[in-house]
Design a protein around this motif. Structure first.
Motif: not given
Ligand SMILES: Nc1ncnc2c1ncn2[C@@H]1O[C@H](COP(=O)(O)OP(=O)(O)OP(=O)(O)O)[C@@H](O)[C@H]1O
Ligand SMILES: Nc1ncnc2c1ncn2[C@@H]1O[C@H](COP(=O)(O)OP(=O)(O)OP(=O)(O)O)[C@@H](O)[C@H]1O
Ligand SMILES: [Mg+2]
Ligand SMILES: [Mg+2]
Lengths: 340, 507, 294, 340
Positions: B26, B46, B49, B93, B407
């Motif tokens: 990721v 979204n 990461g 978050q 998501n």
């Molecule tokens: N514990 C986990 N196990 C497997 N996949 C994960 C885990 N935590 C996050 N992911 C995956 O990592 C990717 C990045 O997620 P992340 O939560 O960092 O996104 P974000 O940039 O904060 O998005 P948003 O703006 O929607 O909050 C996503 O595809 C998510 O499904």
């Protein structure tokens, strides 16, 4: 991106499968090990007679545990099942004995008894469910209360002694426990049917999905247009129904009911459910595991009857140890986690 | 502001961080640093990461490769919030509060003030009260978290973080559930912290806020580092473009005039419910009706009562011209009325389940065939929803709790739409959604309305209300204080009604 | 492999009497197996009627026993399971609690429950006078308890002795203590206590002593023949002056007789009913087994 | 704006307070009603002797329930307490009897016994805790297992019968149960001390807060840098310690232990905790309520011994009904909700 997704997919499959499978086969593995131990202690363990006995015996706890799987999956608990079984058995016997004069000792009387058992089971389950949902009393307290109530009712009906089925009806009814169909005793068939129905209900219907959702998060369930109270009540009704089925095949075995009928069945049933991998706090239920859990528990008792290597007094110790070890082995995803 | 004659040394640095969950990568070699007294914003779509990177920066996740440097030295951060002892504080978050405990207990959880071995409750209460006063939050330290609204909970999170004397304060979408007013109060706190030399990391999808508060901005796309720039060099539009990797057209769809003669689909007359004074309003077919107001003004309460989630104490409701007394949620759904909660974590999604059971849960009767569930249809529905709402999950079988926040929100929207509602109430539709997807959602709402579906949008984001609604109802303290149409829908007007400076007598 | 296999099945001991029975069974096993190398005794205990029924099945299907000595948990529920063992061709000896269907067992060895109640009541009648008050502590609600209690009440009937109340103390010292405490709070005048069982009696005595009401000729009658109680009788204890025997050794008698059925030429069958002897300071000596746990 | 807010504030406070208070006084009210019923059935109910008996009797379950409050508040459960009490009592007796030869029958031996009891309690609790946290096995299964193990161990030690304390030691030890200080028997003092310590620990220390936090949301607790495993293990240790205290005041009562010692104490203890208002799923615990819960349970038993209005056989029914009704009354915030 599409390619990424595809490769990701297979990769995760490879990574996930073993751990998922391990949790699923955990109870099966534990049962297998027990069987091997049984065979080593005494080859008669795998005799047809013994295996049949084992399966038939598992039927009671197994059927009740199928019901308990629903209750626990939906986040509840039912401590009253053992007493409920005793009370239903008692009332069944009273009714059948009473019907002898008017209906004779034939099939009709037995069917009447069975019908009453089902009605009572549904009713008792409904009471538990309604008190929990409408009365907003913790399931633990409700069923602890009804546990005491049903148990003392059967004592009362039996005047402190034993209620026994009329001897002639027993003749009519006996085959339900002792006879076989295609080599398997009837109780085993009932067990199989209940298990299959339970599995379908939990895994293949909306109702089962609702149970899981409620156990997982009640607020989400409510917001998802699920009638939480009704579904929860229904799980107790299913539990009651399962207890009734178990009782129907129990009564012809011993032909009687007393205050000591079904003592501690509730703990055994819950243990079977949890050994099988269902989560006690709700939200995740496995009928298949429950069946294996019931078989494991019965097998432990059976094996302990096979040997006088250990003092009889230590049976409880062995039983406790085996249960803990069985669940420990099954829960040890950490092993795979480490090696990965 | 950012003349930076001599940039102070970074407190914490992430160097070439990569992260995979199992085999799923990721983050790809991302670097970022935080200096004392700066606000460093992190933006991205979204699932880009951001949250993952923040968790790595605060020790909740271990990076798969790369290193964290604290004060220039390579460090392995202690796990599970232990990094707080190093002065690194993360606001998650997902709300991270123990629901059954009180505000004070939560704020001081894990670092209680003690005297002679016992808790000094008075001191802690006083401290919390000070913080609450400072931030203008009208709750008591002894209130239980479960009794608070989601925005209040977020403010408690902020209080909790602010109270920890951090050197680095990492905030993952703290403003997602706040109104502009609250955001302003919050930003004043941030400024104060900044002045005292705290390094702040700020994640948000509200690019105007980023522009306002941030000194530097780092942009992530699909787990890749894109750029880090001074915010003075960026406009919100540029940020959006860098995030999504393409030019964004208008955020809001062109407004189609509503048909003022269209039939009334929902008529609410003198509705009284917990937290709701008598309210009356009507909704037309194909109309997008906005509900605006401050936190706790009762917007949610109105619709939870209408949809059968809360008891109704008085008044009447007409659906499609027919009397619809108190309904169950299922009855409301069956008549085409669906409510999308703003609390996706506690009320919206089963976090420990996968996407598919979550998606179909609300409309499950639709998937029943011959008494059983039609699993093929469910599978198809998931495929459709993933396409339609652009749910980005690298692994379809992931539990929903592990999806990125945005998501999750998309999945929740998909879940509600699964029952094909004729009236849909969307509470905070774009909470935690990136600009690109926001645009999609707005177009989606507009398209729904064009098809004749009536939409109620409850939102604390003023531009959103103004940008897509035909009509706006403003609430204050459980009552409707005004209904705006046409040109009257502007920030000024709405604020005046919301704050109680103006009130119009309805009917 | 030509060993004569004899299964011995009885409830898991959870109170002193049953422990005594278990002790006697184990002693008999050692003695008999030493005496007859071709005899194998298999002792199994079970925690409830259900489990005992299962144990019987296992004795047949796994151990293929030639004879069964069974002390049924309860009569009714075990009648059918024992009948099934009988059908496998095994010799059946029933101990203590008769089956509910006649003719299954080849040999019946038992104590006498109604007699225990009757003997106790007779003793009460002998020591108390018209208008005196007694309280009764009963066992676990079961047929045994009913038989003892009903016989006691029938015997006491018409004697002018008042039975103030009767509560279940479950053959358990703790319950005996608590129920007696409450009887003492409730009834200012109690002249004697029928505790039915020595375990209960011990709890009763503790409660009496606590309340300081163990004087003025008050006495307690237990039952079964626990060694401590018998010792007390030998020493002239006045609070528990007598005991009514219900010998745990009956299981050993049954095992002896069952082995004899295979080993001796004379006919072994029928019913051995052991009396419920009143143990008094005069005869106590002969019922005292200091090595038994009971 | 400020004025509005202020008035809002008082309004919500008025609305909230009574319901909170009602939940708190609910158990007290239930106890009061029971006492009135007891008095009406038989004025001897309020005699000093009876009240003293009642309090002393509550001490066992009460002390154990204080420990259970911690375990349950932190989201666990301990089914092994009854068996643990029996096993500790048994080992205590064996040790004291064994020490007679070398140490005589004086205070030293009794103290040795008590010391061993405490060590055993802590050890047994630690085993439960470690298996749950380190072994990652459900608390229900772990403690169901140890329940069987401890129970069968005591049966084994006692050879199925009763372990009796040496008669002379009994003389030394007796006062601990039977003597009083300032009019209250020592067990009651122990109960009071345990209750106060428990209350302070749960409500006035960080540890108590951690228990609540873990029960409320384990992830949140973990993210707050709380050592979840250690705190959870400690709750079981506290439970073990409480069991040890209860055993120390239990043994001098009759000076014996057997397989039937402490049967069903686990259910009584859990029931006391929940009647007292603690939530079974964890996250909210009330020591004060637990004390009242224990008193309520003991009083129900006591009252049933005070009347022969109801058939003995129906004792269980009455007990069950009273428990359910007591909890129902206490949970009925809906009444207040309606009237508002
Ligand atoms: N514990 C986990 N196990 C497997 N996949 C994960 C885990 N935590 C996050 N992911 C995956 O990592 C990717 C990045 O997620 P992340 O939560 O960092 O996104 P974000 O940039 O904060 O998005 P948003 O703006 O929607 O909050 C996503 O595809 C998510 O499904
Ligand atoms: N069931 C209820 N019983 C009593 N009061 C309630 C209930 N539900 C909501 N309220 C109160 O009604 C008020 C309005 O809350 P609501 O969540 O509807 O506001 P909102 O405008 O949606 O706020 P937000 O900006 O947080 O979304 C709050 O003060 C809340 O505490
Ligand atoms: Mg995120
Ligand atoms: Mg042998």
């Amino acid at each position: 991106m599409t390619m990424m997704t595809a490769s990701d997919d297979t990769a995760t499959k490879q990574a996930k499968r073993p751990s998922v499978d391990f949790k699923t086969i955990g109870p099966a593995l534990a049962l297998l090990i027990l069987c091997v131990i049984g065979f080593m202690l005494n080859p008669a363990f795998v005799s047809e007679g013994n295996l049949t006995n084992l399966l038939t015996r598992s039927a009671f706890i197994g059927i009740i545990a199928v019901g308990a799987t629903f209750v626990i999956t939906a986040g509840g608990i039912d401590l009253s099942v053992g007493s409920m079984a005793a009370a239903i058995a008692g009332v069944m016997i009273i009714i059948m004995n009473g019907a002898v004069e008017t209906m004779g000792t034939g099939l009709a009387t037995v069917l009447l008894g069975c019908g009453c058992a089902l009605v009572l089971g549904i009713g008792a389950g409904w009471i538990n469910g309604a008190l929990t949902t409408k009365g907003k009393i913790e399931a633990f307290i409700v069923t602890l209360g009804t546990m005491g109530i049903y148990r003392s009712l059967v004592t009362y009906f039996a005047d402190g002694g034993t209620l026994s089925l009329n001897f002639d009806i027993r003749g009519t009814y006996r085959p339900v426990y002792y006879d076989s169909f295609l080599g398997l005793p009837y109780p085993v068939w009932v067990f199989i049917c209940v298990a299959i129905c339970g599995w379908l209900l939990l895994n293949r219907t909306a109702f089962g999905r609702y149970c899981t959702a409620i156990g997982s998060n009640e607020a989400v369930a409510k917001y998802s247009a699920i009638n939480v109270d009704r579904v929860k009540t229904l799980t107790y009704v299913i539990q009651g129904l399962c207890v009734a089925f178990a009782t129907i095949i129990y009564v012809p075995r011993l032909g009687s009911a007393s205050a000591s009928t079904g003592v501690l069945w509730e703990l055994e049933a819950i243990a079977a459910v949890i050994i099988g991998g269902t989560v006690l706090k709700g939200g995740y239920g496995r009928i298949g595991g429950t069946i294996l859990g019931a078989l494991i528990l019965t097998t432990i008792g059976n094996i302990l009857n096979f040997t006088d290597l250990i003092s009889n007094y230590l049976n409880g110790t062995m039983q406790g140890l085996i249960i803990i070890v069985a669940v420990f082995l099954q829960r040890s995803d950490w092993k795979l986690g480490k090696s990965k | 502001m950012n003349v930076e004659p001599a940039t102070p040394a970074a407190i914490i640095e992430a160097v070439n961080i990569s992260k995979s969950f199992g085999p799923v990568p990721v983050l790809f070699s991302v670097s970022m640093d935080v200096r004392p007294g700066e606000v460093h914003a992190l933006i991205g779509e979204n699932g880009a990461g951001k949250s993952t990177l923040m968790k790595i920066l605060s020790g909740f996740h271990d990076p798969t490769s790369g290193q964290i440097r604290l004060d220039g030295e390579k460090t392995a951060l202690p796990a599970n919030g232990g990094a707080e002892s190093l002065g690194i504080v993360l606001i998650h978050q997902e709300l991270n509060l123990a629901e059954q405990m009180t505000v004070e207990e939560n704020v001081f959880l894990g670092r209680e003030i003690r005297s002679k071995g016992f808790l000094d409750k008075a001191a802690m209460r006083a401290a919390v009260q000070t913080y609450l006063d400072e931030i203008g939050l009208d709750i008591s330290p002894t209130d239980r978290i479960s009794d608070l609204t989601i925005a209040q909970k977020q403010m408690v999170e902020i209080v909790k973080a602010v109270s920890r004397n951090a050197r680095i304060l990492i905030m993952d979408e703290p403003t997602a559930v706040l109104t502009e007013e609250e955001t302003d109060v919050f930003f004043r706190q941030v400024e104060k912290l900044k002045k005292s030399g705290v390094g702040i990391v700020f994640v948000s999808h509200k690019l105007n806020e980023v522009k306002t508060i941030a000194d530097r901005v780092t942009i992530l796309r699909d787990g890749q580092w894109i750029d880090t720039r001074a915010s003075n060099d960026l406009t919100p539009d540029m940020m959006a473009q860098m995030m999504v990797g393409r030019e964004l057209s208008d955020l809001y769809p062109p407004m189609h005039e509503a048909d003022i003669d269209a039939e009334l689909v929902l008529e609410v007359d003198n509705l009284v419910a917990p937290g709701v004074g008598p309210v009356s309003f009507a909704l037309r077919k194909g109309e997008i009706l906005g509900f605006s107001g401050l936190i706790g003004s009762g917007r949610t309460a109105v619709f939870e009562a209408i949809c059968g989630l809360n008891p109704i104490e008085g008044g009447s409701i007409k659906l499609f011209g027919r009397d619809a007394g108190p309904m169950t949620v299922a009855a409301a759904r069956d008549q085409g009325l669906a409510y999308l909660t703003k609390d996706r974590k506690e009320k919206g999604l089963l976090l420990d389940k996968q996407m598919q059971p979550n998606l179909t849960l609300f409309a499950l009767p639709k998937f029943v065939k011959n008494f059983g569930l039609d699993r093929k249809a469910e599978e198809d529905a998931l495929n459709r929803a993933i396409r339609r709402f652009d749910v980005r999950a690298k692994d379809r079988n992931i539990t929903v709790g592990k999806l990125s926040g945005g998501n999750q929100q998309k999945l929740l929207l998909a879940k509600i739409m699964e029952c094909d509602p004729k009236i849909v109430i969307i509470d905070e539709p774009t909470r935690g959604i990136d600009v690109g997807t926001k645009q999609q959602i707005y177009h989606f709402i507009a398209a729904l309305a064009a098809e004749g579906v009536s939409v109620v949008v409850i939102s604390s984001e003023m531009p959103e209300i103004i940008g897509i609604c035909h009509r706006v109802v403003v609430m204050r303290e459980g009552h409707i204080t005004g209904v705006l149409t046409g040109d009257h829908i502007n920030e000024n007007e709405i604020m005046r009604y919301a704050a109680g400076l103006k009130r119009e007598d309805l009917q | 492999q030509d060993k004569i296999k004899i299964g011995v099945s009885y409830p898991t001991p959870t109170h002193a009497w049953a422990a005594g029975m278990n002790w006697h069974a184990e002693q008999a096993e050692k003695r008999l197996e030493a005496l007859y190398p071709d005899v194998d005794l298999i002792l199994v205990n079970s925690s409830d009627p259900e489990a005992q029924a299962s144990a019987l099945e296992d004795l047949v299907s796994v151990h293929q026993i030639d004879a069964l000595v069974v002390l049924p948990f309860e009569s009714e529920p075990l009648t059918d399971p024992v009948l099934n063992v009988k059908k496998s061709g095994a010799w059946i000896t029933v101990v203590d609690r008769g089956l509910s269907q006649p003719g299954i067992e080849d040999l019946y060895v038992a104590g006498n429950n109604p007699e225990l109640g009757r003997v106790s009541a007779q003793y009460m009648k002998g020591r108390l006078k018209d208008g005196d008050n007694i309280v009764v502590l009963r066992g676990i609600p079961t047929v045994i308890d009913n038989e003892r209690f009903d016989a006691f009440m029938a015997e006491i009937e018409g004697s002018g002795i008042n039975v103030l109340d009767h509560k279940h103390a479950n053959w358990n010292r703790d319950d005996g203590f608590e129920v007696m405490q409450d009887f003492l709070s409730r009834f200012p005048d109690i002249d004697a206590v029928w505790a039915q069982d020595d375990d209960i009696a011990i709890g009763v005595v503790a409660a009496l002593k606590q309340a300081g009401r163990d004087g003025d000729g008050m006495f307690v009658v237990g039952g079964a023949g626990m060694k401590e109680i018998i010792k007390g009788i030998m020493d002239g204890e006045t609070l528990i002056p007598v005991d009514v025997l219900y010998p745990p050794a009956m299981i050993a008698t049954a095992m002896d007789q069952t082995v004899a059925a295979f080993k001796s030429n004379g006919p072994v069958a029928g019913r051995y009913i052991l009396g419920a002897t009143l143990i008094t300071p005069e005869n106590a000596e002969s019922y005292y087994f200091p090595d038994s746990p009971f």
